[in-house]
Every structure is written in C-alpha cells, then in structure tokens.
Design a protein around this motif. Structure first.
Motif, mmCIF file in Angstrom:
data_model
loop_
_atom_site.group_PDB
_atom_site.id
_atom_site.type_symbol
_atom_site.label_atom_id
_atom_site.label_comp_id
_atom_site.label_asym_id
_atom_site.label_seq_id
_atom_site.Cartn_x
_atom_site.Cartn_y
_atom_site.Cartn_z
ATOM 1 N N ASP A 51 0.829 -1.209 0.000
ATOM 2 C CA ASP A 51 0.000 0.000 0.000
ATOM 3 C C ASP A 51 0.865 1.262 0.000
ATOM 4 N N LEU A 52 1.898 1.244 -0.849
ATOM 5 C CA LEU A 52 2.791 2.391 -0.988
ATOM 6 C C LEU A 52 2.786 2.890 -2.418
ATOM 7 N N ALA A 53 3.039 4.175 -2.578
ATOM 8 C CA ALA A 53 3.230 4.781 -3.892
ATOM 9 C C ALA A 53 4.716 4.786 -4.213
ATOM 10 N N PRO A 54 5.087 4.838 -5.494
ATOM 11 C CA PRO A 54 6.514 4.913 -5.833
ATOM 12 C C PRO A 54 7.240 6.055 -5.127
ATOM 13 N N SER A 55 6.562 7.163 -4.911
ATOM 14 C CA SER A 55 7.188 8.311 -4.265
ATOM 15 C C SER A 55 7.511 8.055 -2.796
ATOM 16 N N ASP A 56 6.945 7.001 -2.216
ATOM 17 C CA ASP A 56 7.233 6.662 -0.822
ATOM 18 C C ASP A 56 8.566 5.937 -0.659
ATOM 19 N N VAL A 57 9.134 5.464 -1.753
ATOM 20 C CA VAL A 57 10.357 4.648 -1.693
ATOM 21 C C VAL A 57 11.591 5.547 -1.711
ATOM 22 N N ASP A 58 12.428 5.383 -0.703
ATOM 23 C CA ASP A 58 13.641 6.191 -0.579
ATOM 24 C C ASP A 58 14.875 5.513 -1.163
ATOM 25 N N HIS A 59 14.829 4.182 -1.254
ATOM 26 C CA HIS A 59 16.041 3.429 -1.599
ATOM 27 C C HIS A 59 15.674 2.164 -2.356
ATOM 28 N N VAL A 60 16.470 1.836 -3.353
ATOM 29 C CA VAL A 60 16.316 0.590 -4.108
ATOM 30 C C VAL A 60 17.618 -0.192 -4.012
ATOM 31 N N ASN A 61 17.537 -1.402 -3.456
ATOM 32 C CA ASN A 61 18.680 -2.312 -3.540
ATOM 33 C C ASN A 61 18.476 -3.111 -4.821
ATOM 34 N N GLU A 66 10.951 9.999 -9.222
ATOM 35 C CA GLU A 66 11.593 10.882 -8.250
ATOM 36 C C GLU A 66 12.993 10.405 -7.846
ATOM 37 N N LEU A 67 13.471 9.344 -8.481
ATOM 38 C CA LEU A 67 14.857 8.883 -8.375
ATOM 39 C C LEU A 67 15.320 8.599 -6.937
ATOM 40 N N PRO A 68 14.862 7.489 -6.354
ATOM 41 C CA PRO A 68 15.393 7.087 -5.046
ATOM 42 C C PRO A 68 16.858 6.678 -5.167
ATOM 43 N N PRO A 87 29.399 5.951 1.159
ATOM 44 C CA PRO A 87 28.031 5.722 1.629
ATOM 45 C C PRO A 87 27.247 7.029 1.650
ATOM 46 N N ARG A 88 25.940 6.926 1.526
ATOM 47 C CA ARG A 88 25.085 8.110 1.567
ATOM 48 C C ARG A 88 24.218 8.053 2.821
ATOM 49 N N ARG A 89 24.339 9.074 3.658
ATOM 50 C CA ARG A 89 23.467 9.179 4.817
ATOM 51 C C ARG A 89 22.061 9.500 4.337
ATOM 52 N N LEU A 90 21.095 8.704 4.744
ATOM 53 C CA LEU A 90 19.746 8.856 4.225
ATOM 54 C C LEU A 90 18.751 8.197 5.173
ATOM 55 N N ALA A 91 17.721 8.933 5.535
ATOM 56 C CA ALA A 91 16.640 8.329 6.313
ATOM 57 C C ALA A 91 15.794 7.491 5.368
ATOM 58 N N VAL A 92 15.824 6.184 5.559
ATOM 59 C CA VAL A 92 15.115 5.260 4.666
ATOM 60 C C VAL A 92 13.867 4.747 5.379
ATOM 61 N N ALA A 93 12.718 5.242 4.925
ATOM 62 C CA ALA A 93 11.448 4.763 5.481
ATOM 63 C C ALA A 93 10.942 3.543 4.733
ATOM 64 N N ALA A 94 11.277 3.468 3.441
ATOM 65 C CA ALA A 94 10.849 2.327 2.626
ATOM 66 C C ALA A 94 11.885 2.056 1.556
ATOM 67 N N ALA A 95 12.111 0.781 1.289
ATOM 68 C CA ALA A 95 13.083 0.362 0.277
ATOM 69 C C ALA A 95 12.535 -0.846 -0.466
ATOM 70 N N THR A 96 12.966 -0.999 -1.703
ATOM 71 C CA THR A 96 12.681 -2.236 -2.419
ATOM 72 C C THR A 96 13.981 -3.008 -2.597
#
Length: 408
Positions: free
Chosen positions: A291-301, A324-326, A381-390
């Motif tokens: 139940d997330l939108a693409p814009s909710d994703v901060d990081h992609v592994n 929005e380029l996570p 490394p990039r400091r980043l608050a990651v609330a959601a990741a794929t």
C-alpha cells in the motif's frame, strides 16, 4: 484494499564474500571494497576469478562431526542462521517448534559434493561413492538441516527461482506468517556453486566478466563498460515474525517486510525481456501489496549484476517506476553474484540501510553508463533516512521477485 501485512524482521545473519557475520559484511559494503580475486580452484579455466567467503572454517564454526556430512552451501546457511537467531533473542529450546517454519532459497544445490563424487565414481567406481551424496547435494536439504539444527517443526521448504530464489523464499515466508500457519519463519538463501563445471557453463554463456587480469574491478554494476558478473557464494538468513508476536515478547524490530511481488517474463531462458515489463510488474505488485506509492520509496537495492543487458533493463524500469529517483545501490560490486543467495543478502542490506540510515555505495562505479537515468550511490556511503526500500531479484527463466521493506 486490505490492510498491508507487516512481517517483523527481528534477526539477521550473513556469511558473504564481504565477511563472516553481519558486522564485518556491512563494514566492507560501506567501504565499497570489492572482494573478487583469483580462485585457485579454477586454475586453467578461461575465467578463474570469483568471490569466496574469506576465512570460512566449517570445522571450527560448526564442529568437524557436523561439517563433514554437509555440503558447503549448508555450512554457510547454518552459520548465518545461528547468527540470525542469536540476533533475534529467540531461544529454540523455549519456542513452540510447530509454529516455526523454514523457507530457504537455493538455485543449484550441493554441486560441490556432486562434482567431487562424480570424480570419485569415474576414478574408483560406484562402490566408492559416498552414501551421503544424496542428502548432501539435494536442493531441499538446506531447509531440512536448518530445522534439525533448531527444532523448527513447522512448514519446511526450499524455493528455486534461479537468482530470485532467496527473494521468493522471503516472500513465501511472509505469506506463511500472514496465513497464520506460523508465528516465526527462518528465511533467506544460500549458495556455494563455484565448481568448475558450473563456472564453465556460465563462461560458455558469456555471462561472466572477462576482467581476469584485474579481478577487483570486474564486478561493476551500472558502469559504462561492464561486461558480466563475478560468481560468488554466500548465505543470508532473516528471522521473520508475526508483528504482534515480536511485540509481545519485546523483540527489537529492525524493519518490516511489508510487500512482495512476483512475475514471469515468459520471454527467454536466460535473457531479460528488453521491455522490462515483467520486472516492472513485480515492482508495482510489491508496492501495491505494501500500500505504498513509488514516491514513498527512498532506496532501491537493485539486482544490478553487472551484465550489459540486465543492468540496462533494470535501470530503465526503475526510471519508469520511480520518477523521483530514489537512491539506488547494487552490493554486487563488492560481493559478486551469489545466485540463489543474493536476494537474502540484499534484503538484509536493505534492512541495515533502514536501521542505520545509510546506503552503501556501488563499487567500481567511476563512469556510470550515461544511458541509465537513475541515481546510483557511488564513491562513499550516503546518509539517508530510509522509510521504505525495495529489494529486486531477477532470475534465469524470466523469474522476477521484489520485496518492499519498511521502517518499524
């Protein structure tokens, strides 16, 4: 839409070319230090480089009596599983084993054992083949042996979807928790397939990097002049629990598995569909499940294997799904490609990125492919608050599997 189901991640265990244990592996990944090197067991072959787990002594870690009757891929899994359980704070002596499942991913089984026993057969005859051959080489045996080790009496299975195997396993484990069949599932993947026949097969396919004169630079996801992957071994295990079960026992929840999507390309045995339609469907399905939108994703592994076509297709899909380029990374620049174990290692890395607020760089990415319009973390490394990741995994046979992981 029904409420998303969140499986709590309460324990992690890693045995990778970056190190034995979560702490050592994560430290090497954050440093962006490649692990590929000349592999003496592949001497004389056209591609003689790989990423092996450094300093892994099964006798010391498991005991000689246990180690001698298990293939290396089970050695790696057992060590990772024991670390994950210790990290979770669970004690198998105290749990209801009937409510504990095991779902592991593996692509090729005990090929090291099979190769050595085939050589014995040819040299010395059938009477000298080990009676342990079948239980050592079976693809299913990793789940069986983990259950034996910790008295897990619930559903027990192995998923085999090539390089997506471990991601499929974690998605399947979450389904067992959601169904109410289990309170706890040990899930992940393991692979130790760096045998000469397997490596010859990958070489003949043209899948491996030919940078044998510069091994540490060979695995270079999303780089302009990437030329193939570096084969690796490894294991990753996550302890997953029903969220209310974890809360009730006061567990530390590192992150949550909140979505899972899977699809098939139905295109080609080994090549990705150039359109990326199957991969895109899996990502969008996982987001919908969470139940997330693409814009909710901060990081992609990313799957990011360092193959010319695979990286290009994945990057185009990511650009379409995530305008929005996570922050994107591929840990395979460090670890190489551990096939059926890769998805578990990478899911664990996504969990660590969430819990530490830091995304590791993609190693060997000095000159990004200009045709790939994504934001790949590189250099540091990039400091980043990651609330959601794929966490993305795509395998031979056109099998796609994607997880969504979220902060607790």
């Amino acid at each position: 839409m029904t409420e998303p189901f969140h499986a709590a991640v309460t324990g992690l265990g890693l045995v990778t070319p970056a190190g034995v244990g979560v702490e050592e592996s994560w430290r090497t990944l954050l440093a962006g230090r490649p692990t590929a090197s000349i592999d003496d067991s592949l001497k004389g072959m056209p591609v003689d480089i790989s990423c092996r787990v450094p300093g892994f002594d099964a006798d010391a870690l498991l005991g000689r009596r246990t180690a001698w009757r298990l293939d290396r891929y089970v050695h790696l899994a057992l060590v990772a599983c024991r670390e994950a359980l210790a990290d979770s704070g669970l004690d198998p002596r105290e749990w209801d084993g009937a409510r504990v499942g095991v779902v592991m991913g593996n692509a090729l089984g005990g090929v090291g054992t099979f190769t050595s026993q085939h050589e014995t057969l040819l040299a010395d005859g059938a009477g000298r083949v080990s009676s342990m051959l079948i239980p050592m080489m079976g693809v299913n045996m990793v789940a069986g042996y983990l259950a034996i080790d910790c008295d897990a009496l619930g559903p027990n299975l192995v998923t085999t979807t090539a390089c997506a195997s471990a991601t499929t396993a974690i998605g399947t484990a979450r389904d067992l928790l959601r169904s109410g069949r289990c309170d706890i599932v040990l899930s992940g993947g393991a692979e130790a397939a760096l045998s000469r026949p397997i490596m010859a097969g990958f070489t003949r396919m043209g899948a491996l990097s030919r940078r044998v004169d510069d091994p540490t630079a060979a695995s270079r996801p999303f780089e302009r002049d990437r030329d193939g992957f570096v084969a690796a071994e490894g294991a990753g295990v996550l302890v997953l629990e029903r969220h209310e079960h974890a809360v009730a026992r006061g567990a530390r929840i590192r992150a949550r598995v909140s979505g899972y999507g899977a699809s098939a390309d139905a295109h080609h045995a080994t090549a990705p569909d150039p359109s990326g339609a199957g991969a895109e469907a899996a990502i969008r399905s996982a987001l919908s499940d969470a139940d997330l939108a693409p814009s909710d994703v901060d990081h992609v592994n990313a799957h990011g294997t360092s193959t010319p076509s695979g990286d290009a297709v994945e990057a185009r899909v990511l650009a379409r799904v995530f305008p929005e380029l996570p922050a994107v990374t591929s840990v395979k620049g460090v670890t190489g490609h551990s096939l059926g174990a890769a998805g578990a290692i990478e899911a664990a890395c996504a969990v660590l990125a969430i819990s530490h607020g830091e995304v590791p760089p993609t190693a060997n990415l000095a000159d990004p492919d200009p045709e790939l319009d994504i934001d790949v973390v590189r250099g540091a490394p990039r400091r980043l608050a990651v609330a959601a990741a794929t966490s993305n995994s795509f395998g031979f046979g056109g099998q796609n599997a994607v997880l969504v992981l979220t902060a607790n």
